[in-house]
Enzyme design. Structure first.
Site, PDB file in Angstrom:
ATOM      1  N   ASP A 235       0.879  -1.266  -0.108  1.00 54.57           N
ATOM      2  CA  ASP A 235      -0.057   0.040  -0.277  1.00 54.57           C
ATOM      3  C   ASP A 235       1.001   1.224   0.042  1.00 54.57           C
ATOM      4  O   ASP A 235       2.146   1.208   0.163  1.00 54.57           O
ATOM      5  CB  ASP A 235      -0.998   0.007   1.066  1.00 54.57           C
ATOM      6  CG  ASP A 235      -1.789   1.206   1.212  1.00 54.57           C
ATOM      7  OD1 ASP A 235      -2.476   1.512   0.178  1.00 54.57           O
ATOM      8  OD2 ASP A 235      -2.107   1.771   2.179  1.00 54.57           O
ATOM      9  N   SER A 236       0.292   2.280  -0.307  1.00 54.41           N
ATOM     10  CA  SER A 236       1.038   3.670  -0.309  1.00 54.41           C
ATOM     11  C   SER A 236       1.343   3.995   1.165  1.00 54.41           C
ATOM     12  O   SER A 236       2.068   5.054   1.293  1.00 54.41           O
ATOM     13  CB  SER A 236      -0.089   4.732  -0.802  1.00 54.41           C
ATOM     14  OG  SER A 236      -1.099   4.948   0.191  1.00 54.41           O
TER      15      SER A 236
ATOM     16  N   CYS B  26     -11.139   2.703  -0.129  1.00 56.39           N
ATOM     17  CA  CYS B  26      -9.767   3.121   0.048  1.00 56.39           C
ATOM     18  C   CYS B  26      -9.291   2.306   1.239  1.00 56.39           C
ATOM     19  O   CYS B  26     -10.198   2.430   2.289  1.00 56.39           O
ATOM     20  CB  CYS B  26      -9.596   4.622   0.306  1.00 56.39           C
ATOM     21  SG  CYS B  26      -7.932   4.955   1.048  1.00 56.39           S
TER      22      CYS B  26
ATOM     23  N   CYS C 264      -4.339  -1.411  -2.056  1.00 54.45           N
ATOM     24  CA  CYS C 264      -4.182   0.087  -2.340  1.00 54.45           C
ATOM     25  C   CYS C 264      -5.428   0.257  -3.333  1.00 54.45           C
ATOM     26  O   CYS C 264      -5.199  -0.137  -4.694  1.00 54.45           O
ATOM     27  CB  CYS C 264      -2.976   0.727  -2.842  1.00 54.45           C
ATOM     28  SG  CYS C 264      -3.217   2.483  -3.080  1.00 54.45           S
TER      29      CYS C 264
ATOM     30  N   HIS D 122      -7.463   2.766   3.584  1.00 52.06           N
ATOM     31  CA  HIS D 122      -7.231   3.656   4.912  1.00 52.06           C
ATOM     32  C   HIS D 122      -8.620   3.553   5.761  1.00 52.06           C
ATOM     33  O   HIS D 122      -8.558   3.804   6.907  1.00 52.06           O
ATOM     34  CB  HIS D 122      -6.602   4.727   4.611  1.00 52.06           C
ATOM     35  CG  HIS D 122      -5.303   4.924   4.203  1.00 52.06           C
ATOM     36  ND1 HIS D 122      -4.829   4.423   3.363  1.00 52.06           N
ATOM     37  CD2 HIS D 122      -4.060   5.596   5.094  1.00 52.06           C
ATOM     38  CE1 HIS D 122      -3.364   4.783   3.249  1.00 52.06           C
ATOM     39  NE2 HIS D 122      -2.936   5.405   4.231  1.00 52.06           N
TER      40      HIS D 122
ATOM     41  N   GLU E 170      -2.440   9.091   7.968  1.00 51.11           N
ATOM     42  CA  GLU E 170      -1.025   8.976   8.094  1.00 51.11           C
ATOM     43  C   GLU E 170      -0.369  10.059   9.198  1.00 51.11           C
ATOM     44  O   GLU E 170       0.655   9.208   9.624  1.00 51.11           O
ATOM     45  CB  GLU E 170      -0.175   9.287   6.720  1.00 51.11           C
ATOM     46  CG  GLU E 170      -0.698   8.127   5.472  1.00 51.11           C
ATOM     47  CD  GLU E 170      -0.137   6.987   5.548  1.00 51.11           C
ATOM     48  OE1 GLU E 170       1.216   6.970   6.046  1.00 51.11           O
ATOM     49  OE2 GLU E 170      -0.560   5.897   5.250  1.00 51.11           O
TER      50      GLU E 170
HETATM   51  N1  DGL Z   1      -4.880   3.109   0.832  1.00 45.47           N
HETATM   52  C1  DGL Z   1      -4.861   3.710  -0.692  1.00 45.47           C
HETATM   53  C2  DGL Z   1      -6.210   3.372  -1.180  1.00 45.47           C
HETATM   54  O1  DGL Z   1      -6.870   2.286  -1.158  1.00 45.47           O
HETATM   55  C3  DGL Z   1      -4.570   5.208  -0.146  1.00 45.47           C
HETATM   56  C4  DGL Z   1      -4.174   5.898  -1.377  1.00 45.47           C
HETATM   57  C5  DGL Z   1      -3.405   7.047  -0.954  1.00 45.47           C
HETATM   58  O2  DGL Z   1      -2.167   7.060  -0.587  1.00 45.47           O
HETATM   59  O3  DGL Z   1      -3.859   8.158  -1.238  1.00 45.47           O
HETATM   60  O4  DGL Z   1      -6.482   4.085  -2.249  1.00 45.47           O
END
Ligand code: DGL
Length: 270
Positions: free
Chosen positions: A7-8, A194, A70, A196, A162
């Protein structure tokens, strides 16, 4: 036999958590690209390059199968990766399809023509890049007809998570939900598109009210991974050890991960 999860940043931990609960014997290597988070405000080229770099790093850990935990990478990069970049002995799976299959009452691999489903009004919450890609609507249109989707780009929520700022994240969620409800007053279902967002799922449910069914991905992805590995066990790679890797500052990321998941997690520098 490790599987990689990318993931990011911190969001993919929600998927890791569900996969670990369902497959406790499976070594998992997590990579969070916290140095470059958020992806949701980047362009598709940038997301493609960062995602390929992250997935390659997980191959180095012996993970021949990587879950893109992600939605932004799944929406903006996965198709291009599969068409132009992926070697034949590796697999990258996205997180969209299991959720859409659940929403459209389909079993894995059911490729029958699109049909009417029970849910008619769906609220989609996702990052600006995911919403702009329209990937969710495209995948849905392959499987269902007559479903009205109202999408809300939830700017700022990933950043707040974050930063470890739960109060700001929850306030932003409330205002994004209110904005969507002005356009679609009575959704039957909401998709947290998402990874997150399950970290602040209670705030979504509260703002949406008890009658809206909130679909979140982690359990659905964990179930579909089980299916996949039964069919394709050859993609269990050589890696044998679970690890948490980050491109960011390991101490800082460990602290935030522990804060959100409420158990200790120790990241190492990737
Ligand atoms: N968890 C990522 C997603 O599912 C977040 C993306 C981001 O870094 O903006 O889209």
């Amino acid at each position: 036999m490790a599987v990689g999860i990318f993931d990011s940043g911190l969001g993919g931990l929600t998927v890791l958590d569900a996969v670990a609960a369902r497959h406790p014997e499976l070594p998992l290597v997590y990579l969070g690209d916290n140095k470059h988070t958020p992806y949701g405000v980047r362009d598709a080229e940038d997301i493609f390059n960062l995602t390929c770099a992250g997935v390659s790093r997980l191959w180095d850990e012996g993970c021949d199968l990587v879950i893109l935990a992600c939605n932004t990478a799944s929406a903006a990069a996965l198709k291009r990766m599969q068409e132009t970049w992926l070697p034949a002995d590796k697999r990258v799976l996205g997180v969209f399809v299991p959720m859409i299959e659940a929403l459209t009452e389909r079993r894995w691999g059911d490729n029958s023509p699109p049909r009417e489903v029970a849910v008619k009004h769906v609220a989609l919450f996702a990052t600006p890049a995911t919403v702009a890609s329209r990937a969710f609507q495209r995948e849905l249109a392959f499987r269902a007809i007559g479903v009205d989707v109202e999408a809300q780009p939830c700017g700022g929520v990933v950043d707040a998570i974050e930063q470890g700022d739960e109060i700001l994240a929850e306030a932003l969620v409330t205002s994004h939900v209110e904005a969507l409800l002005r356009r679609m007053p009575h959704p039957e279902a909401a998709i947290l598109g998402c990874t997150h967002y399950p970290l602040v799922q209670a705030a979504f449910q509260k703002a949406l009210g008890p009658d809206v069914k909130v679909y979140s991905q982690p359990q659905l992805v964990a179930e579909s991974l089980g299916d996949y590995l039964q069919r394709r066990p050859e993609f269990l790679g050589q890696g044998g050890q679970s690890r948490f890797l980050t491109t960011g500052n390991p101490e800082r990321v460990s602290g935030k991960a522990t804060q959100f998941l409420r158990y200790p997690i120790r990241f190492e520098s990737s």
